[in-house]
Motif scaffolding. Structure first.
Motif, mmCIF file in Angstrom:
data_model
loop_
_atom_site.group_PDB
_atom_site.id
_atom_site.type_symbol
_atom_site.label_atom_id
_atom_site.label_comp_id
_atom_site.label_asym_id
_atom_site.label_seq_id
_atom_site.Cartn_x
_atom_site.Cartn_y
_atom_site.Cartn_z
ATOM 1 N N ARG A 131 8.671 51.502 22.316
ATOM 2 C CA ARG A 131 8.488 52.107 23.639
ATOM 3 C C ARG A 131 9.178 51.260 24.707
ATOM 4 O O ARG A 131 9.883 51.762 25.589
ATOM 5 C CB ARG A 131 6.997 52.228 23.963
ATOM 6 N N HIS A 132 8.949 49.948 24.645
ATOM 7 C CA HIS A 132 9.580 49.049 25.611
ATOM 8 C C HIS A 132 11.099 49.095 25.496
ATOM 9 O O HIS A 132 11.808 49.066 26.506
ATOM 10 C CB HIS A 132 9.087 47.619 25.389
ATOM 11 N N GLN A 164 13.189 40.858 22.962
ATOM 12 C CA GLN A 164 12.127 41.481 22.161
ATOM 13 C C GLN A 164 10.844 40.668 22.148
ATOM 14 O O GLN A 164 9.745 41.229 22.036
ATOM 15 C CB GLN A 164 12.614 41.706 20.730
ATOM 16 N N ARG A 165 10.954 39.349 22.309
ATOM 17 C CA ARG A 165 9.740 38.528 22.261
ATOM 18 C C ARG A 165 8.808 38.808 23.443
ATOM 19 O O ARG A 165 7.647 38.426 23.419
ATOM 20 C CB ARG A 165 10.109 37.042 22.221
ATOM 21 N N PHE A 166 9.326 39.498 24.479
ATOM 22 C CA PHE A 166 8.502 39.846 25.636
ATOM 23 C C PHE A 166 7.783 41.188 25.464
ATOM 24 O O PHE A 166 6.997 41.572 26.320
ATOM 25 C CB PHE A 166 9.369 39.900 26.903
ATOM 26 N N ASP A 167 8.057 41.889 24.364
ATOM 27 C CA ASP A 167 7.472 43.222 24.182
ATOM 28 C C ASP A 167 5.981 43.179 23.867
ATOM 29 O O ASP A 167 5.264 44.142 24.130
ATOM 30 C CB ASP A 167 8.209 43.977 23.067
ATOM 31 N N LEU A 168 5.518 42.099 23.271
ATOM 32 C CA LEU A 168 4.104 41.946 22.961
ATOM 33 C C LEU A 168 3.573 40.715 23.680
ATOM 34 O O LEU A 168 3.900 39.587 23.318
ATOM 35 C CB LEU A 168 3.889 41.818 21.455
ATOM 36 N N GLN A 169 2.789 40.949 24.718
ATOM 37 C CA GLN A 169 2.200 39.845 25.478
ATOM 38 C C GLN A 169 0.680 40.007 25.452
ATOM 39 O O GLN A 169 0.055 40.391 26.439
ATOM 40 C CB GLN A 169 2.740 39.837 26.910
ATOM 41 N N ALA A 179 2.555 50.403 33.443
ATOM 42 C CA ALA A 179 3.346 50.415 34.676
ATOM 43 C C ALA A 179 4.830 50.270 34.350
ATOM 44 O O ALA A 179 5.678 50.990 34.888
ATOM 45 C CB ALA A 179 2.891 49.303 35.610
ATOM 46 N N PHE A 180 5.158 49.329 33.475
ATOM 47 C CA PHE A 180 6.545 49.156 33.063
ATOM 48 C C PHE A 180 7.059 50.403 32.351
ATOM 49 O O PHE A 180 8.175 50.869 32.603
ATOM 50 C CB PHE A 180 6.680 47.937 32.148
ATOM 51 N N LEU A 181 6.245 50.956 31.468
ATOM 52 C CA LEU A 181 6.657 52.142 30.727
ATOM 53 C C LEU A 181 6.843 53.351 31.640
ATOM 54 O O LEU A 181 7.513 54.314 31.261
ATOM 55 C CB LEU A 181 5.630 52.461 29.635
ATOM 56 N N SER A 182 6.258 53.318 32.835
ATOM 57 C CA SER A 182 6.379 54.423 33.791
ATOM 58 C C SER A 182 7.487 54.194 34.817
ATOM 59 O O SER A 182 7.805 55.106 35.591
ATOM 60 C CB SER A 182 5.054 54.620 34.528
ATOM 61 N N ALA A 183 8.059 52.997 34.845
ATOM 62 C CA ALA A 183 9.028 52.656 35.891
ATOM 63 C C ALA A 183 10.282 53.519 35.813
ATOM 64 O O ALA A 183 10.802 53.982 36.834
ATOM 65 C CB ALA A 183 9.394 51.180 35.804
ATOM 66 N N ALA A 184 10.784 53.738 34.604
ATOM 67 C CA ALA A 184 11.969 54.582 34.471
ATOM 68 C C ALA A 184 11.670 56.018 34.872
ATOM 69 O O ALA A 184 12.530 56.719 35.423
ATOM 70 C CB ALA A 184 12.479 54.527 33.025
#
Length: 405
Positions: free
Chosen positions: A66-67, A258-263, A270-275
């Motif tokens: 998704r990210h 990619q290492r930032f995709d799972l925190q 919010a990020f997934l809705s930004a686009a």
């Protein structure tokens, strides 16, 4: 406003207002702090949150693709490779990522300016204190143009300089900095340039500055109209692979980004809705250019009105010579005594809010300033109403906080 500006205002301001879930009793002229998201984007985010709550296990297991899809779409908007973009909750989180990843030795120097955002400046201070390094603060006059600003920053560079940290657009003083020119000058020095682009994303046509020794980050929740909790960090090459999310989680073994995709269990809806927000704005107005033009027209119009209104109660000219101004987010000098520190600025900001105006109030060099911001939903009447009421609100606030005689 001239006739062309009035037509542009009608197309964006009137139609733009209905797109957002804004409180109609408030004049929102501080988009530069917290922007508004389209209603349909908030509905989309609510659907994502419902999916998260319906099956949290499945949600987090499917987050990386998704990210990746959102990164690809944001990269097109920002005109950069998606492999250079990582998700972070906000610009402050991005600065924490940078500060926790840097390696400094005792005696090393980090350059900042006296316009730096307070939270980021505090992060720099904590970093150098841990490492035994030093902060070098460069004073930049509000009136300094591109060449003078560039020279002041580069003149502070010494053999001990390891990092230069600059605002792309400063928060308190609403001025640009010549980040591209400084990046070019530092390109072959090995000095890391960190750019706080919190205000640039959506406001500037090409906000991301790239380079082998450049890190840039910016918020999606301001001019790009994404929900709160969405920002991106951009880096490439070796410097990117030295960056790690503030929360160590299952993506730690992956490369950047990619290492930032799972925190951990952070909610990234919010990020997934930004686009989605960006798509919605483009669908409504064709592209981002008319939004920027409309915002610039209203910003200048609002500043002119406020300067005229504050003139009779000011001891000096409310108009300021800003060396690298931002038309969409102008700065106006307050009368002396209206605000001189953080506490008095907060009191005045609260007074404006109580009267139905959300605006930015800041201080710099012991003087107070009003920072107004315009966007697609802004209307000329917002600024006309504020200019009419501001002198009385300021006078009443100053009187309320003056020592009794």
């Amino acid at each position: 406003m001239d006739e062309r500006a009035r037509r542009l205002h009608t197309v964006l301001g009137d139609s733009g207002r209905s797109m957002f879930a804004l409180d109609p009793t408030v004049r929102h002229i501080n988009h530069g702090s917290y922007g508004a998201s389209p209603r349909v984007t908030l509905e989309y985010q609510a659907q994502l949150k419902a999916a998260l709550d319906a099956n949290p296990m499945r949600w987090f297991e499917t987050l990386p693709p998704r990210h990746a899809a959102v990164r690809d779409e944001l990269a097109q908007f920002l005109r950069v490779p998606s492999s250079t973009l990582a998700w972070v909750p906000n610009a402050s989180a991005a600065s924490t990522v940078v500060f926790s990843s840097l390696e400094l030795d005792a005696g090393d120097e980090v350059i900042v300016t006296d316009h730096a955002y307070g939270a980021v400046a505090q992060g720099v201070t904590r970093l150098v204190e841990r490492r035994g390094a030093h902060v070098v603060t460069v004073g930049v006059p509000l009136s300094a143009g591109e060449e003078q600003t560039r020279a002041l920053i580069l003149d502070a560079v010494t053999p001990r300089t390891r990092v230069v940290m600059l605002d792309q657009i400063s928060s308190a003083t609403a001025r640009r900095f010549p980040v591209e020119a400084v990046a070019d000058a530092l390109a072959d020095t090995g000095i890391l340039l960190v750019i706080d682009g919190a205000h640039g994303l959506g406001l500037l046509e090409d906000p991301v500055v790239s380079g082998d020794h450049v890190i840039w980050f910016g918020n999606l929740h301001k001019y790009a109209c994404g929900p709160r909790g969405a920002a991106v960090l951009a880096a490439r090459g070796d410097i990117a692979q030295r960056l790690w999310p503030a929360i160590d989680s299952w993506g730690a073994a992956e490369p950047f980004p990619q290492r930032f995709d799972l925190q951990g269990s952070l909610d990234s809806t919010a990020f997934l809705s930004a686009a989605h927000a960006i798509r919605t704005m483009v669908a409504a107005f064709g592209d981002w250019s008319p939004i920027r033009e409309h915002s610039a027209v209203l910003g200048r119009y609002g500043a002119d009105l406020l300067i005229t209104a504050l003139g009779p109660i000011s001891d000096d000219d409310p108009a300021i010579d800003v060396g690298m101004p931002v038309a969409q987010q102008p700065l106006v000098r307050l009368p002396r005594g209206a605000a001189h520190d953080g506490r008095s600025a907060r009191s005045l900001k609260d007074a404006f809010a109580e009267d139905g105006f959300e605006v930015g109030v800041s201080t710099f060099g012991g003087r107070g300033y009003v920072r107004i911001s315009a966007h697609a939903y802004s209307e000329a009447e917002d600024f006309e109403a504020f200019a009419e009421r501001a002198p009385r609100i300021i006078a009443d606030t100053v009187a309320a906080h003056s020592p009794a005689r």
